[in-house]
Design a protein around this motif. Structure first.
Motif, PDB file in Angstrom:
ATOM      1  N   VAL A  32      39.750  35.042  49.434  1.00 48.56           N
ATOM      2  CA  VAL A  32      40.090  36.369  48.922  1.00 48.56           C
ATOM      3  C   VAL A  32      39.306  36.611  47.637  1.00 48.56           C
ATOM      4  CG1 VAL A  32      41.948  37.900  48.124  1.00 48.56           C
ATOM      5  CG2 VAL A  32      42.429  36.156  49.865  1.00 48.56           C
ATOM      6  N   THR A  33      38.651  37.768  47.570  1.00 48.49           N
ATOM      7  CA  THR A  33      37.948  38.171  46.357  1.00 48.49           C
ATOM      8  C   THR A  33      38.714  39.308  45.691  1.00 48.49           C
ATOM      9  OG1 THR A  33      36.551  39.828  47.448  1.00 48.49           O
ATOM     10  CG2 THR A  33      35.695  37.580  47.342  1.00 48.49           C
ATOM     11  N   ALA A  34      38.615  39.367  44.372  1.00 51.23           N
ATOM     12  CA  ALA A  34      39.155  40.480  43.587  1.00 51.23           C
ATOM     13  C   ALA A  34      38.088  40.828  42.558  1.00 51.23           C
ATOM     14  CB  ALA A  34      40.460  40.085  42.907  1.00 51.23           C
ATOM     15  N   TYR A  35      37.805  42.125  42.409  1.00 51.80           N
ATOM     16  CA  TYR A  35      36.698  42.544  41.547  1.00 51.80           C
ATOM     17  C   TYR A  35      37.039  43.844  40.835  1.00 51.80           C
ATOM     18  CZ  TYR A  35      31.927  43.809  40.166  1.00 51.80           C
ATOM     19  OH  TYR A  35      30.810  44.149  39.448  1.00 51.80           O
ATOM     20  N   ASP A  36      36.808  43.870  39.521  1.00 57.00           N
ATOM     21  CA  ASP A  36      36.955  45.078  38.723  1.00 57.00           C
ATOM     22  C   ASP A  36      35.555  45.670  38.538  1.00 57.00           C
ATOM     23  OD1 ASP A  36      36.989  46.953  36.618  1.00 57.00           O
ATOM     24  OD2 ASP A  36      38.609  45.915  35.577  1.00 57.00           O
ATOM     25  N   PRO A  37      35.244  46.795  39.221  1.00 64.33           N
ATOM     26  CA  PRO A  37      33.884  47.337  39.182  1.00 64.33           C
ATOM     27  C   PRO A  37      33.470  47.875  37.812  1.00 64.33           C
ATOM     28  CG  PRO A  37      35.346  48.782  40.427  1.00 64.33           C
ATOM     29  CD  PRO A  37      36.128  47.555  40.097  1.00 64.33           C
TER      30      PRO A  37
END
Length: 158
Positions: A32-37
């Motif tokens: 699982v990835t989580a990213y704040d653009p």
């Protein structure tokens, strides 16, 4: 470019846009990835099992082993580094049935645990590639937030 490798039951986060976080050979495990653009902060976790309640002692030793505790901890650590939880974009891969006789349905349970966690927190997965019987490797590019999946010699963006 720096490559950060996430092992089984492991998690890495980075605030460096030059980093690429990778986890290899996701079978029944869930990546699982989580990213704040906006902040270009991201994390990647490689979870072995669905729920910590199946082994509380192991969960205490390593919360990243389990989807329900690991993903929540990754989000907390990203927030501590400055990510805005409301902006995080989540993507998932893995959750395969690597053996036809897998009566435990580990991959399916891992993905279902993620979906329950997301639903409880009113979060939608932006993309996923789960199930089937193929291994997957995923790369999170911190400069763009792009998640690239490699499987059976082919690359595709999630």
């Amino acid at each position: 470019m720096s490559l950060l490798v996430v092992n089984i039951s492991d998690m890495k986060i980075s605030t460096n846009p030059e980093d690429v976080i990778v986890t290899y050979s996701l079978g029944s495990c869930l990546g699982v990835t989580a990213y704040d653009p906006k902040k270009r902060i991201g994390g990647l976790i490689h979870c072995l099992l669905a729920r910590a309640s199946t082994s509380p002692k192991r969960a205490q030793q390593n919360p990243y082993m389990f989807v329900n505790t690991g993903v929540a901890m990754m989000v907390r650590k990203l927030a501590m580094k400055g990510a805005d939880i409301k902006r995080l974009e989540f993507k998932a891969a893995g959750g395969a049935n690597m053996r036809n006789e897998d009566t435990f349905l580990t991959g399916q349970k891992n993905y279902e645990a993620l979906l329950r966690l997301m639903e409880r927190n009113e979060i939608k997965l932006k993309a996923s590639d789960v199930g089937g019987s193929i291994p997957r490797t995923i790369f999170l590019h911190l400069d763009t937030g792009k998640v690239v999946m490699k499987s059976l010699g082919r690359m595709k963006e999630l």
